[in-house]
Design a protein around this motif. Structure first.
Motif, mmCIF file in Angstrom:
data_model
loop_
_atom_site.group_PDB
_atom_site.id
_atom_site.type_symbol
_atom_site.label_atom_id
_atom_site.label_comp_id
_atom_site.label_asym_id
_atom_site.label_seq_id
_atom_site.Cartn_x
_atom_site.Cartn_y
_atom_site.Cartn_z
ATOM 1 N N GLY A 1 0.828 -1.204 0.000
ATOM 2 C CA GLY A 1 0.000 0.000 0.000
ATOM 3 C C GLY A 1 0.856 1.245 0.000
ATOM 4 O O GLY A 1 1.686 1.433 0.897
ATOM 5 N N VAL B 1 4.821 -1.905 -2.354
ATOM 6 C CA VAL B 1 4.070 -2.485 -3.471
ATOM 7 C C VAL B 1 2.675 -1.884 -3.482
ATOM 8 O O VAL B 1 2.023 -1.817 -2.427
ATOM 9 N N ALA C 1 -1.084 -1.474 -5.953
ATOM 10 C CA ALA C 1 -1.827 -1.858 -7.154
ATOM 11 C C ALA C 1 -2.093 -0.664 -8.079
ATOM 12 O O ALA C 1 -2.354 -0.851 -9.272
ATOM 13 N N GLY D 1 0.283 7.266 -3.686
ATOM 14 C CA GLY D 1 -0.686 8.276 -3.268
ATOM 15 C C GLY D 1 -1.921 7.685 -2.604
ATOM 16 O O GLY D 1 -2.564 8.329 -1.796
ATOM 17 N N GLY D 2 -2.281 6.438 -2.991
ATOM 18 C CA GLY D 2 -3.480 5.833 -2.409
ATOM 19 C C GLY D 2 -4.727 6.579 -2.833
ATOM 20 O O GLY D 2 -4.757 7.238 -3.879
ATOM 21 N N HIS E 1 1.542 -3.267 -9.077
ATOM 22 C CA HIS E 1 1.775 -4.627 -8.594
ATOM 23 C C HIS E 1 0.695 -4.948 -7.566
ATOM 24 O O HIS E 1 0.572 -4.245 -6.569
ATOM 25 N N VAL F 1 -0.726 -7.426 -4.824
ATOM 26 C CA VAL F 1 -0.363 -8.561 -3.968
ATOM 27 C C VAL F 1 -1.574 -9.486 -3.863
ATOM 28 O O VAL F 1 -2.653 -9.058 -3.453
ATOM 29 N N ALA G 1 -8.903 1.087 2.420
ATOM 30 C CA ALA G 1 -10.308 0.711 2.513
ATOM 31 C C ALA G 1 -10.960 0.859 1.145
ATOM 32 O O ALA G 1 -10.363 1.438 0.239
ATOM 33 N N PHE G 2 -12.149 0.333 1.015
ATOM 34 C CA PHE G 2 -12.912 0.579 -0.213
ATOM 35 C C PHE G 2 -14.309 1.032 0.188
ATOM 36 O O PHE G 2 -14.759 0.768 1.307
ATOM 37 N N GLY H 1 -17.167 7.294 -3.821
ATOM 38 C CA GLY H 1 -15.740 7.108 -4.082
ATOM 39 C C GLY H 1 -15.470 6.910 -5.564
ATOM 40 O O GLY H 1 -14.430 7.347 -6.075
ATOM 41 N N PHE I 1 -17.459 12.457 3.952
ATOM 42 C CA PHE I 1 -16.819 12.301 2.644
ATOM 43 C C PHE I 1 -17.679 12.873 1.513
ATOM 44 O O PHE I 1 -17.164 13.268 0.463
ATOM 45 N N PHE J 1 -16.882 3.371 4.551
ATOM 46 C CA PHE J 1 -15.827 2.551 3.955
ATOM 47 C C PHE J 1 -15.665 1.233 4.706
ATOM 48 O O PHE J 1 -15.935 1.157 5.900
ATOM 49 N N GLU K 1 -6.220 2.907 7.166
ATOM 50 C CA GLU K 1 -7.644 2.583 7.233
ATOM 51 C C GLU K 1 -7.921 1.091 7.359
ATOM 52 O O GLU K 1 -9.034 0.695 7.670
HETATM 53 C C1 LIG Z 1 -12.681 5.341 -3.036
HETATM 54 C C2 LIG Z 1 -12.146 6.202 -1.921
HETATM 55 C C3 LIG Z 1 -11.877 7.562 -2.144
HETATM 56 C C4 LIG Z 1 -11.384 8.353 -1.114
HETATM 57 N N1 LIG Z 1 -11.134 9.674 -1.360
HETATM 58 C C5 LIG Z 1 -10.748 10.475 -0.345
HETATM 59 C C6 LIG Z 1 -10.562 11.873 -0.533
HETATM 60 O O1 LIG Z 1 -10.723 12.368 -1.622
HETATM 61 N N2 LIG Z 1 -10.202 12.624 0.532
HETATM 62 C C7 LIG Z 1 -10.020 12.069 1.770
HETATM 63 O O2 LIG Z 1 -9.718 12.787 2.730
HETATM 64 N N3 LIG Z 1 -10.168 10.761 1.983
HETATM 65 C C8 LIG Z 1 -10.542 9.957 0.966
HETATM 66 N N4 LIG Z 1 -10.745 8.639 1.195
HETATM 67 C C9 LIG Z 1 -10.456 8.123 2.516
HETATM 68 C C10 LIG Z 1 -8.971 7.766 2.370
HETATM 69 O O3 LIG Z 1 -8.866 6.437 1.940
HETATM 70 C C11 LIG Z 1 -8.068 7.949 3.510
HETATM 71 O O4 LIG Z 1 -8.319 8.919 4.375
HETATM 72 C C12 LIG Z 1 -6.575 7.749 3.213
HETATM 73 O O5 LIG Z 1 -6.261 7.703 1.849
HETATM 74 C C13 LIG Z 1 -6.220 6.466 3.898
HETATM 75 O O6 LIG Z 1 -4.896 6.168 3.703
HETATM 76 P P1 LIG Z 1 -4.378 4.667 3.716
HETATM 77 O O7 LIG Z 1 -2.934 4.756 3.417
HETATM 78 O O8 LIG Z 1 -4.818 3.989 4.940
HETATM 79 O O9 LIG Z 1 -5.154 3.937 2.525
HETATM 80 P P2 LIG Z 1 -5.277 4.238 0.970
HETATM 81 O O10 LIG Z 1 -5.042 5.654 0.654
HETATM 82 O O11 LIG Z 1 -6.564 3.627 0.574
HETATM 83 O O12 LIG Z 1 -4.089 3.389 0.337
HETATM 84 C C14 LIG Z 1 -4.083 2.002 0.318
HETATM 85 C C15 LIG Z 1 -3.304 1.538 -0.874
HETATM 86 O O13 LIG Z 1 -3.142 0.124 -0.789
HETATM 87 C C16 LIG Z 1 -3.190 -0.404 -2.073
HETATM 88 N N5 LIG Z 1 -3.563 -1.819 -1.958
HETATM 89 C C17 LIG Z 1 -4.604 -2.375 -1.302
HETATM 90 N N6 LIG Z 1 -4.577 -3.718 -1.393
HETATM 91 C C18 LIG Z 1 -3.489 -4.013 -2.154
HETATM 92 C C19 LIG Z 1 -2.931 -5.225 -2.625
HETATM 93 N N7 LIG Z 1 -3.477 -6.421 -2.318
HETATM 94 N N8 LIG Z 1 -1.823 -5.165 -3.402
HETATM 95 C C20 LIG Z 1 -1.246 -3.975 -3.720
HETATM 96 N N9 LIG Z 1 -1.738 -2.794 -3.285
HETATM 97 C C21 LIG Z 1 -2.833 -2.808 -2.513
HETATM 98 C C22 LIG Z 1 -4.217 0.430 -2.804
HETATM 99 O O14 LIG Z 1 -3.972 0.410 -4.207
HETATM 100 C C23 LIG Z 1 -3.996 1.809 -2.204
HETATM 101 O O15 LIG Z 1 -3.162 2.615 -3.014
HETATM 102 C C24 LIG Z 1 -11.183 7.805 0.167
HETATM 103 C C25 LIG Z 1 -11.425 6.442 0.371
HETATM 104 C C26 LIG Z 1 -11.885 5.647 -0.653
HETATM 105 C C27 LIG Z 1 -12.129 4.189 -0.389
#
Ligand SMILES: Cc1cc2nc3c(=O)[nH]c(=O)nc-3n(C[C@H](O)[C@H](O)[C@H](O)COP(=O)(O)OP(=O)(O)OC[C@H]3O[C@@H](n4cnc5c(N)ncnc54)[C@H](O)[C@@H]3O)c2cc1C
Length: 491
Positions: free
Chosen positions: A10, A33, A35, A40-41, A93, A95, A135-136, A154, A179, A285, A327
């Motif tokens: 992630g 790694v 996807a 940036g997520g 990539h 996982v 999260a999704f 989302g 959100f 989420f 998350e």
């Molecule tokens: C669809 C959506 C849109 C959002 N938009 C916003 C927004 O605009 N503003 C805001 O404040 N919050 C937003 N959020 C909430 C936001 O997710 C968080 O506040 C913040 O991005 C969380 O950070 P994180 O690193 O925990 O997760 P994320 O930012 O979700 O990053 C997780 C990463 O893990 C990767 N990943 C997951 N499983 C795998 C795997 N098996 N193999 C490889 N990679 C993997 C994903 O590709 C993703 O890039 C959104 C959430 C969702 C679900």
């Protein structure tokens, strides 16, 4: 097969902060790694790479990214790590499996960056594994939700951030949670007429959360900023309203809204029809738990009953060598995810080296996490899924879109054949057996059958993997899953 000290799954705020902190305070090697097509997520989601005259200028979407300076600083730190030969960032990539190995954890991924006809696999063995999988967004069915133009909130946001695509000219947003506000503001700024934000819950629910709000006063300012943006664009925000149907021939043309009573049920006779050409509905989420469940780490329910990864105050999971941040440990926003990423890094550095992240940095991060987790809990309490979410479903409403299973079939499984949870509904109706493996319909199937979010589902293969890629794995690591006892080389 390659090896590394730490593998972070992630590259969202949590994973990036974790990797950057490890690089800064140790000499450990790190592989990140993700996807997505770039780091940036969800929060700092990057535009898809495009070429030619129609290629999008990322500057056009800059206003959608908050805290850009922090993102750039993290990327800069990672770039230094890459130059030093200590960091590899593997985008695109996915996982699909992580299992214990003699040296730590073997992480299997597929490389989707080379097109659909060539999907090579890779295995990396790491001494420590950090789950930062995010999260999704959560969907619930309603009549017409399978029409083109009906999306999750989302989904609307992802189209805008990743491709500069405004999904419609007249857009409505529904569901619940803060959100809805940034998405509405972003769409309005980029040219959509947002006909309304329909929040199912009433602001009065926040009156009970005074303590959490007082400790996180900055969040009020953030909310006020979005409110001002919506006012500027004349976007009406209506509380206590729910989208109960979408209508249209080939795509969505209108929605029906209903007013909700205090108990969260649609009030008879309160229906209002609104013309739209796109609608986003989101109910919060769900943590992305696939890898965590297969690894057998302990989970714990949040206040709304959704399972999240259980961690100690250093972000260690119940399994030695596995850490979690962001998350996947419970939805709480990007600043919380960043801080948890730094804490997880401190634990990794302490566990794998003689060094330490400075104690004052760690204790200040812990205070931030405690404070912001309290706010995240307040959000969950103030924005529950209303009790009457299913009142207006019809027997022919599709619940599982992949397998086209209707509410009538799900109800028959529950009422006539005794299904008591989503797993039994799945066995009797195929709900959740399709392409999305229940990620879209699983929450609804659990609520319908047991009245609460179900336990996290074990998916031994976390992402689709071509058989050729599986076959090319020279010596798959055979480790039984804690829950099923099935070895991963049996797939
Ligand atoms: C669809 C959506 C849109 C959002 N938009 C916003 C927004 O605009 N503003 C805001 O404040 N919050 C937003 N959020 C909430 C936001 O997710 C968080 O506040 C913040 O991005 C969380 O950070 P994180 O690193 O925990 O997760 P994320 O930012 O979700 O990053 C997780 C990463 O893990 C990767 N990943 C997951 N499983 C795998 C795997 N098996 N193999 C490889 N990679 C993997 C994903 O590709 C993703 O890039 C959104 C959430 C969702 C679900």
């Amino acid at each position: 097969m390659s090896t590394t000290d730490v593998l972070v799954v992630g590259a969202g705020p949590a994973g990036l902060a974790c990797a950057a902190t490890i690089l800064e305070h140790s000499s450990l090697s790190v592989v990140v790694v993700d996807a997505g097509h770039g780091p940036g997520g969800q929060y700092w989601r990057q535009p898809a790479p495009a070429v030619g005259a129609d290629a999008l200028d990322p500057a056009e979407l800059a206003d959608l990214h908050h805290d850009r300076a922090r993102f750039d600083a993290l990327l800069h730190r990672l770039e230094q790590g890459r130059t030093d030969g200590r960091l590899q960032l593997r985008s695109q990539h996915h996982v699909w499996s992580a299992v214990p190995d003699m040296q730590g954890y073997a992480v299997h991924a597929v490389d989707r960056g080379r097109g659909p006809s060539h999907v090579p696999g890779s295995t990396t063995v790491a001494r420590a594994l950090v789950l930062a999988t995010g999260a999704f967004d959560r969907a619930l069915p309603f009549p017409g939700w399978d029409l083109p133009g009906v999306m999750t909130v989302g989904g609307l946001q992802a189209l805008l951030k990743a491709g500069g695509v405004v999904a419609g000219r007249r857009v409505a947003l529904g569901g619940t949670g803060p959100f809805l506000l940034p998405v509405a503001a972003g769409l309005a700024r980029h040219g959509a007429t947002v006909v309304g934000v329909y929040e199912a819950n009433r602001p009065a629910r926040w009156l009970r959360e005074g303590r959490a709000v007082a400790r996180n006063a900055g969040k009020l300012g953030e909310g006020a900023g979005y409110a001002a943006a919506l006012l500027r664009h004349r976007v009406p925000v209506r509380a206590g309203r729910m989208v109960v149907a979408a209508h249209g021939a080939d795509r969505v043309e209108a929605i029906t809204l209903a007013r909700l009573d205090r108990a969260g049920h649609p009030v008879p006779g309160s229906d209002q029809r609104v013309a739209v050409d796109a609608v986003g509905v989101g109910w919060g989420f769900s943590p992305q738990l696939d890898l965590a469940v297969t690894l057998g780490v302990d989970l714990t329910p949040d206040v709304a009953g959704t399972e999240v990864v259980a961690v100690d105050d250093a972000q260690r999971t119940s399994r030695p060598g596995v850490y979690a941040a962001g998350e996947v440990c419970g939805v709480g926003g990007a600043p919380l995810a960043l801080t948890e990423g730094r804490l997880a890094a401190a634990a990794v550095v302490a566990d794998l080296t003689d060094g330490r992240v400075p104690a004052d940095v760690v204790s200040s991060a812990r205070r931030v996490v405690t404070r912001q987790r309290a706010f995240a809990t307040a959000i969950l309490r103030a924005h529950p899924v209303p009790a009457g979410w299913a009142d207006r479903l019809a027997p022919d409403t599709i619940v599982c879109r992949c397998e086209e299973v209707t509410l009538g079939a799900v109800r028959a499984a529950i009422d006539e054949r005794g299904a008591r949870d989503a797993r039994q509904v799945k066995q009797l109706t195929r709900t959740g057996m399709g392409w999305c493996q229940g990620r879209v319909c699983g929450y609804a199937a659990a609520l319908l059958s047991s009245g609460r979010p179900g336990p996290a589902v074990e998916r031994l293969v976390a992402a689709p993997v071509p058989l050729g890629t599986l076959g090319a794995l020279a010596e798959p690591t055979a480790r039984p899953s804690r829950r099923t006892g099935i070895s991963d080389d049996a797939m």
